[in-house]
Enzyme design. Structure first.
Site, PDB file in Angstrom:
ATOM      1  N   ILE A 137       9.019  -4.594   8.787  1.00 53.17           N
ATOM      2  CA  ILE A 137       8.937  -3.453   9.192  1.00 53.17           C
ATOM      3  C   ILE A 137       7.330  -3.299  10.083  1.00 53.17           C
ATOM      4  CG2 ILE A 137       8.589  -0.877   8.926  1.00 53.17           C
ATOM      5  CD1 ILE A 137      10.186  -1.354   6.246  1.00 53.17           C
ATOM      6  N   MET A 196       1.461  -5.240   3.845  1.00 52.77           N
ATOM      7  CA  MET A 196       0.471  -6.476   4.253  1.00 52.77           C
ATOM      8  C   MET A 196      -0.666  -5.973   5.159  1.00 52.77           C
ATOM      9  SD  MET A 196       3.271  -9.340   5.353  1.00 52.77           S
ATOM     10  CE  MET A 196       4.347  -8.044   5.941  1.00 52.77           C
ATOM     11  N   GLY A 224      -0.199  -6.408  10.882  1.00 59.03           N
ATOM     12  CA  GLY A 224      -0.100  -5.389   9.853  1.00 59.03           C
ATOM     13  C   GLY A 224       1.237  -4.964   9.869  1.00 59.03           C
ATOM     14  N   SER A 225       1.808  -4.906   8.780  1.00 60.50           N
ATOM     15  CA  SER A 225       3.131  -4.646   8.237  1.00 60.50           C
ATOM     16  C   SER A 225       3.660  -4.243   6.783  1.00 60.50           C
ATOM     17  CB  SER A 225       4.073  -5.695   9.247  1.00 60.50           C
ATOM     18  OG  SER A 225       3.526  -6.727   8.761  1.00 60.50           O
ATOM     19  N   ARG A 226       4.907  -4.172   6.761  1.00 63.66           N
ATOM     20  CA  ARG A 226       5.391  -4.056   5.478  1.00 63.66           C
ATOM     21  C   ARG A 226       6.879  -4.633   5.476  1.00 63.66           C
ATOM     22  NH1 ARG A 226       6.663   2.217   3.426  1.00 63.66           N
ATOM     23  NH2 ARG A 226       8.629   1.811   2.333  1.00 63.66           N
TER      24      ARG A 226
END
Length: 222
Positions: free
Chosen positions: A155, A97, A185-187
């Site tokens: 994450i 993301m 911001g991430s995953r």
């Protein structure tokens, strides 16, 4: 509509922006500087509003499909050895993301939460191979009617400093329902059975609670 995790930040930002605009209007003599401050303040407000947006996405639960838990781009599709919970090989699908994506996490399937754990950690960039095991993260496992147990990990990335996870062990959850939030911001990694049919490709853009990530193979009913 906006995510509840951002409501206080939105209200605070709104008052700061209004104060900055009024201060610039009455106390800034240089016209170009006044406009620069006001425009910058408005851009900041727009960015905060966009980040914390939470569009409603009605879902008719489908036990034969795993839906994307977040908006973003598929950056990993591979077979991995999962060591935290499953202790076996799993099919991993990772979605990155960017700061402009909706950051709401939604349950990819209906079922029962059998595992939910938070792990403190580092803040490597979200696409780093070790981010799945070394970054701040939460791991959630759902027991589903067709796929058995599936997992997903929120994450944190290089900018993210807080993961919000709503999943509680023993809770019954519904596909598409809000499951949490990751700030800035991430995953998210999906950990799926090896015998499911992956329906997305690398670099494909996906939409949370809409895009099918994996489907149940008919032969599994046999």
């Amino acid at each position: 509509m906006f995510h509840k995790e951002g409501q206080k930040i939105i209200i605070t930002t709104f008052f700061i922006v209004v104060a900055a605009i009024l201060a610039a209007e009455f106390y800034m003599q240089l016209e170009w500087a006044r406009y620069a401050i006001q425009i910058t303040a408005l851009i900041l407000l727009i960015l905060i509003l966009q980040f914390f947006r939470n569009p409603k996405r009605p879902v008719t639960p489908n036990f034969n499909e795993i839906l994307a838990p977040v908006d973003g781009k598929v950056v990993v599709i591979e077979e991995v050895e999962e060591t935290e919970y499953f202790k076996e090989r799993r099919r991993q699908v990772s979605i990155f993301m960017s700061p402009v994506n909706v950051h709401v996490t939604r349950y990819p399937a209906s079922g029962t939460v059998t595992y939910s754990k938070y792990h403190p950690g580092k803040y490597l960039v979200a696409w780093h191979p070790k981010s799945s095991t070394e970054n701040e993260r939460t791991t959630v496992v759902l027991h589903t009617p067709k796929f058995g147990e599936i997992g997903y990990r929120q994450i944190a990335g290089a900018l993210a400093r807080r993961i919000v996870n709503y999943a509680e062990e023993g809770e019954q959850v519904t596909q598409g329902q809000d499951a949490g939030f990751i700030k800035f911001g991430s995953r998210v990694d999906l950990l799926l059975p090896l015998n499911c049919n992956i329906t997305v490709k690398l670099n494909q853009k996906v939409v949370g609670a809409k895009t099918c990530i994996a489907s149940f193979r008919p032969e599994d009913d046999e």
